[in-house]
Design an enzyme around this catalytic site. Sequence first.
Site, PDB file in Angstrom:
ATOM      1  N   CYS A  17       0.793  -1.213   0.000  1.00 47.20           N
ATOM      2  CA  CYS A  17       0.000   0.000   0.000  1.00 47.20           C
ATOM      3  C   CYS A  17       0.828   1.266   0.000  1.00 47.20           C
ATOM      4  O   CYS A  17       0.277   2.339   0.130  1.00 47.20           O
ATOM      5  CB  CYS A  17      -0.826  -0.047   1.269  1.00 47.20           C
ATOM      6  SG  CYS A  17       0.157  -0.430   2.713  1.00 47.20           S
TER       7      CYS A  17
HETATM    8  C1  LIG Z   1       0.247  -5.156   3.986  1.00 49.03           C
HETATM    9  S1  LIG Z   1       1.509  -6.341   3.994  1.00 49.03           S
HETATM   10  C2  LIG Z   1       0.603  -7.836   4.247  1.00 49.03           C
HETATM   11  C3  LIG Z   1       0.321  -8.178   5.680  1.00 49.03           C
HETATM   12  C4  LIG Z   1      -0.226  -9.550   5.933  1.00 49.03           C
HETATM   13  N1  LIG Z   1      -1.447  -9.817   5.264  1.00 49.03           N
HETATM   14  C5  LIG Z   1      -0.427  -9.764   7.441  1.00 49.03           C
HETATM   15  O1  LIG Z   1      -1.550  -9.658   7.902  1.00 49.03           O
HETATM   16  O2  LIG Z   1       0.576 -10.012   8.124  1.00 49.03           O
HETATM   17  C6  LIG Z   1       1.950  -6.489   2.303  1.00 49.03           C
HETATM   18  C7  LIG Z   1       2.962  -7.584   2.015  1.00 49.03           C
HETATM   19  O3  LIG Z   1       3.186  -7.695   0.603  1.00 49.03           O
HETATM   20  C8  LIG Z   1       4.505  -8.197   0.442  1.00 49.03           C
HETATM   21  N2  LIG Z   1       4.930  -7.997  -0.955  1.00 49.03           N
HETATM   22  C9  LIG Z   1       5.292  -6.838  -1.549  1.00 49.03           C
HETATM   23  N3  LIG Z   1       5.587  -7.044  -2.844  1.00 49.03           N
HETATM   24  C10 LIG Z   1       5.418  -8.361  -3.083  1.00 49.03           C
HETATM   25  C11 LIG Z   1       5.580  -9.188  -4.218  1.00 49.03           C
HETATM   26  N4  LIG Z   1       5.970  -8.676  -5.399  1.00 49.03           N
HETATM   27  N5  LIG Z   1       5.357 -10.514  -4.110  1.00 49.03           N
HETATM   28  C12 LIG Z   1       4.964 -11.051  -2.922  1.00 49.03           C
HETATM   29  N6  LIG Z   1       4.790 -10.308  -1.791  1.00 49.03           N
HETATM   30  C13 LIG Z   1       5.007  -8.983  -1.873  1.00 49.03           C
HETATM   31  C14 LIG Z   1       5.299  -7.406   1.473  1.00 49.03           C
HETATM   32  O4  LIG Z   1       6.517  -8.067   1.779  1.00 49.03           O
HETATM   33  C15 LIG Z   1       4.308  -7.340   2.648  1.00 49.03           C
HETATM   34  O5  LIG Z   1       4.560  -8.359   3.585  1.00 49.03           O
END
Ligand SMILES: C[S@@+](CC[C@H](N)C(=O)[O-])C[C@H]1O[C@@H](n2cnc3c(N)ncnc32)[C@H](O)[C@@H]1O
Length: 313
Positions: A71
């Site tokens: 985000c």
């Molecule tokens: C808002 S956090 C998610 C939190 C999670 N749902 C929780 O409740 O713990 C967004 C996540 O997207 C991951 N992310 C970012 N880019 C990504 C990608 N290209 N592929 C996989 N994961 C990704 C980040 O590492 C981060 O952990």
Amino acid sequence: MPSVVSLFSGCGGSDAGVIKAGFNVLMANDILPYARDVYINNHPQTDYILGNIKNIASFPAAELLIGCYPCQGFSQGGVRDASRKINYLYLDFARALKDIKPKAFIVENVSGMVRKNFKHLLDDQINTFSAIGYNVKFSVLNAADYGVPQQRKRIFIVGIRQDLGIDYIFPAPTHGPNCTNAYRTIKEAIFDLPLWPVGEYYDLDFHWYYLSRDRRQDWNEISKTIVSNPRHMPLHPVSPLLYKVEHNIWKFVSDAPARRFSYKEAARLQGFENLIFPETDASSMNNKYTVVGNAVPPALFHAVAKALPDIWG
Ligand SMILES: C[S@@+](CC[C@H](N)C(=O)[O-])C[C@H]1O[C@@H](n2cnc3c(N)ncnc32)[C@H](O)[C@@H]1O
């Protein structure tokens, strides 16, 4: 038990919520090694794929798809730029939605997405998910209203497959002035933890930006938002009060020691009961704060998942 595929799963805040709501998470994915380490120590039954979502070509069948794509592009804490590439990771979520065609999906994201200048991106997401075949609803919910001791407003986008002919209704608040339960306070969440847990909190100076606003709440209040950057972590109530000197300038009322919340306290204030933080190659204090601050409070995700109609039979 209805099955779930989880994307952008982080350390498993959203997933702890769906698991508590009676779902079975078959597969989870994230790009961050320490998020994986924490997740699999807390939920060893899930198949966790570490890596970029873009490298996942196909997904297992499941009844529910969940995902909290990043985000930064909309976030108050990040650079607000609607054109950033990171704002388009929802297309990978849409790819999974098209592939799996689950009965329902849940997305969580920062509430900044409802702002006028980002509205077109929210509309793109809703139009994309609708075109795949879902009745889509969205709402901004505050975690405090669902028993989390923290002010945290997030948007939830929920879709139910159109052939099921049912609309989703968001859950009513369970905590606060018009509810049977009072808001949960900082004290209730962390009263049993040590006051000065050396090595567990970020203790670099409070820079001018940190002191540009009031970062402290009292024991009997609800915490300010837990963020992923430890520099911006709110103050522990053991710290002296802050007073306003002038616009954007705050000072401590005394020289008594002050500190930010530790990563363990931050986890409690996100509503994790006893999150295990394994010691691994990636377990720096920064990474501990990051995965906790990125997480969706389990109780909030639980409330949203629990409110899904019974479409699983
Ligand atoms: C808002 S956090 C998610 C939190 C999670 N749902 C929780 O409740 O713990 C967004 C996540 O997207 C991951 N992310 C970012 N880019 C990504 C990608 N290209 N592929 C996989 N994961 C990704 C980040 O590492 C981060 O952990």
